[in-house]
Design a protein around this motif. Structure first.
Motif, mmCIF file in Angstrom:
data_model
loop_
_atom_site.group_PDB
_atom_site.id
_atom_site.type_symbol
_atom_site.label_atom_id
_atom_site.label_comp_id
_atom_site.label_asym_id
_atom_site.label_seq_id
_atom_site.Cartn_x
_atom_site.Cartn_y
_atom_site.Cartn_z
ATOM 1 N N TRP A 242 10.552 1.722 5.698
ATOM 2 C CA TRP A 242 10.292 2.668 4.478
ATOM 3 C C TRP A 242 9.486 2.472 2.973
ATOM 4 O O TRP A 242 9.068 3.251 2.717
ATOM 5 C CB TRP A 242 10.521 4.227 5.002
ATOM 6 N N ALA B 2 0.247 -5.314 5.915
ATOM 7 C CA ALA B 2 1.107 -5.125 5.985
ATOM 8 C C ALA B 2 2.717 -5.765 5.664
ATOM 9 O O ALA B 2 3.402 -5.713 4.875
ATOM 10 C CB ALA B 2 1.671 -3.660 6.744
ATOM 11 N N THR C 90 6.176 -2.446 10.093
ATOM 12 C CA THR C 90 6.338 -0.543 9.311
ATOM 13 C C THR C 90 6.570 0.468 9.992
ATOM 14 O O THR C 90 8.082 0.909 9.703
ATOM 15 C CB THR C 90 4.555 -0.550 8.743
ATOM 16 N N THR D 46 -0.717 2.068 4.231
ATOM 17 C CA THR D 46 -0.057 0.725 3.369
ATOM 18 C C THR D 46 -1.019 -0.661 3.766
ATOM 19 O O THR D 46 -2.411 -0.937 3.016
ATOM 20 C CB THR D 46 0.962 0.025 3.365
ATOM 21 N N GLN E 103 1.509 2.755 8.102
ATOM 22 C CA GLN E 103 1.064 1.894 9.031
ATOM 23 C C GLN E 103 -0.390 2.102 7.904
ATOM 24 O O GLN E 103 -1.208 1.474 7.757
ATOM 25 C CB GLN E 103 1.386 1.339 10.112
ATOM 26 N N SER F 275 8.326 0.325 1.526
ATOM 27 C CA SER F 275 6.350 -0.050 2.480
ATOM 28 C C SER F 275 5.913 0.830 0.850
ATOM 29 O O SER F 275 4.860 1.057 0.769
ATOM 30 C CB SER F 275 5.997 1.185 3.491
#
Length: 446
Positions: free
Chosen positions: A316, A336, A356, A365, A362, A319
């Motif tokens: 995370w 991703a 993710t 991103t 998700q 991300s």
């Protein structure tokens, strides 16, 4: 002759005073007719989504997906009428957004699977919107998917029994450490994604129990109450705390919504809560007795669970950097994992670097702020439609009870997806979720 002449004159005078009678207008010709075609297509509309999900489960539903799109177009063109509501337009907008998402994608070829998933979900959504509007049709759809969930659950229970016996035969007593080997779904499914699919079948099974119970059919209600039990038992074999608490959220939300919208009385809600908790506890106790050590997965922190939590937190954080690359449109569907794998530490496993592990992350991103806003608007509009449906005096008690089950299922799956991104990875999961949304929006025709 004179009397006859007088009579004729009087008749003519009377007809003239009354005025000319209107000539009946001829109704325009319609294809034989739109209503007849729609009625004939109703069974197809109910059964086709089930077939789409079944074939998509095995990864062989491409041709049937085109058939579903053709049937949907034909039904609309041949006279099936259903008012387009705001959630319907949100689904159309979600479908159209895939075009600029592919254009602005960093690697467009990775997004083709997402386009297929979204198209399948949209087709199933509108098939259910058109074909599952009456109570009997919704019950038929619920029974089909509830029965499918029971079949998947029995497969999982049998497979877990074989693998547990194999582990114990070689001297392993702590089967929780091998939790991802207890149930091995068919390719290309991963265990975590497969449990999301199984979780999505549970609200359909509960809806069948709800409609039988609210209709006061005790025999059918008892039989229908058995349907969710194997599904819950199989879900508890996941040894996943997210799945466990998603089950709790689903059962609690279903009873809470039923009490809030006065589907059942306060006393009935307390009794139903006691029954649900008792059944849940008995199923967990039975699972732990047959598959030794299952309950410990939910009562303490195992080494694998601690490692899983640490890995998610690390992903995370990374991300955030992927989101900054393209905050408006996103890096593109399916991209991703590529960026996360590229920035992963050498010590991290491929599994931790390839997703993710959170649906909101998700979406942010891969779809960007615009795409995430569309998906969020869809959920809000569906929730608003379900609220109005539950408050309406025209909605029958049985329909309200089923709506509470579907709403609880959507909330439970979204809760599960906070820490696992599997909803948009397979067409079957996206189709089931889209059908739950459609059934929340649908209202019985007058």
């Amino acid at each position: 002759m004179q009397r006859r002449g007088i009579n004729i004159a009087r008749t003519l005078r009377d007809n003239g005073s009354r005025g000319a009678k209107p000539v009946p207008t001829t109704a325009p010709l319609q294809p034989s007719s739109g209503t007849t075609i729609s009625r004939a297509a109703k069974p197809v509309l109910v059964g086709l989504p089930a077939a789409l999900v079944a074939f998509s489960y095995f990864g062989t539903g491409d041709s049937l997906l085109w058939i579903g799109a053709a049937v949907l177009a034909a039904i609309i063109l041949l006279g099936e009428t259903a008012p387009l509501l705001l959630p319907d337009w949100a689904v159309v907008l979600m479908l159209l957004y895939e075009v600029p998402s592919l254009i602005f994608s960093r690697y467009a070829s990775n997004g083709l699977l997402s386009v297929r998933v979204v198209c399948g979900a949209a087709i199933c959504y509108f098939l259910v919107r058109l074909g599952a509007r009456t109570l009997s049709q919704v019950t038929a759809v619920s029974f089909l998917f509830g029965a499918g969930g029971v079949a998947l659950a029995w497969f999982a229970l049998a497979q877990a029994g074989e693998h547990t016996a194999g582990l114990q035969a070689v001297g392993f007593s702590d089967i929780v450490a091998f939790r991802w080997r207890l149930i091995v779904p068919p390719a290309p499914w991963v265990a975590g994604e497969w449990f999301t699919l199984l979780l999505l079948t549970l609200p359909f099974a509960l809806a069948v129990s709800a409609v039988c119970g609210l209709r006061r059919r005790r025999g059918l209600a008892l039989l229908a109450a058995v349907m969710p039990i194997p599904i819950i038992a199989a879900l508890l074999l996941s040894c996943s705390r997210a799945v466990f608490w998603a089950l709790v959220v689903l059962l609690a939300t279903a009873v809470g919504l039923a009490a809030l919208y006065k589907v059942i009385s306060a006393r009935g809600a307390l009794a139903l809560t006691a029954v649900a908790l008792g059944m849940f506890g008995l199923v967990l106790f039975a699972d732990d007795a047959v598959y030794a050590g299952i309950a410990r997965a939910y009562t303490g922190s195992q080494t694998s669970q601690v490692r899983s939590t640490e890995g998610r937190l690390a992903i995370w954080k990374r991300s955030v950097e992927v989101f900054r690359l393209s905050p408006v449109w996103g890096v593109g569907s399916g991209n991703a994992p590529l960026f996360l794998a590229g920035s992963a530490d050498p010590e991290e496993t491929t599994g931790f670097a390839s997703r993710t592990f959170s649906l909101p992350i998700q979406l942010l991103t891969e779809k960007g702020v615009i795409g995430t806003g569309i998906y969020l608007a869809l959920l809000v509009l569906v929730g608003r439609a379900a609220h109005r449906k539950l408050r309406s005096s025209k909605t029958t008690l049985e329909s309200k009870g089923m709506t509470c089950c579907f709403a609880a299922g959507v909330i439970a799956v979204l809760f599960r997806e906070l820490t696992y991104s599997s909803l948009l990875e397979h067409a079957a999961t996206a189709m089931l979720f889209a059908m739950c949304l459609a059934l929340l929006v649908n209202e019985e025709p007058a």
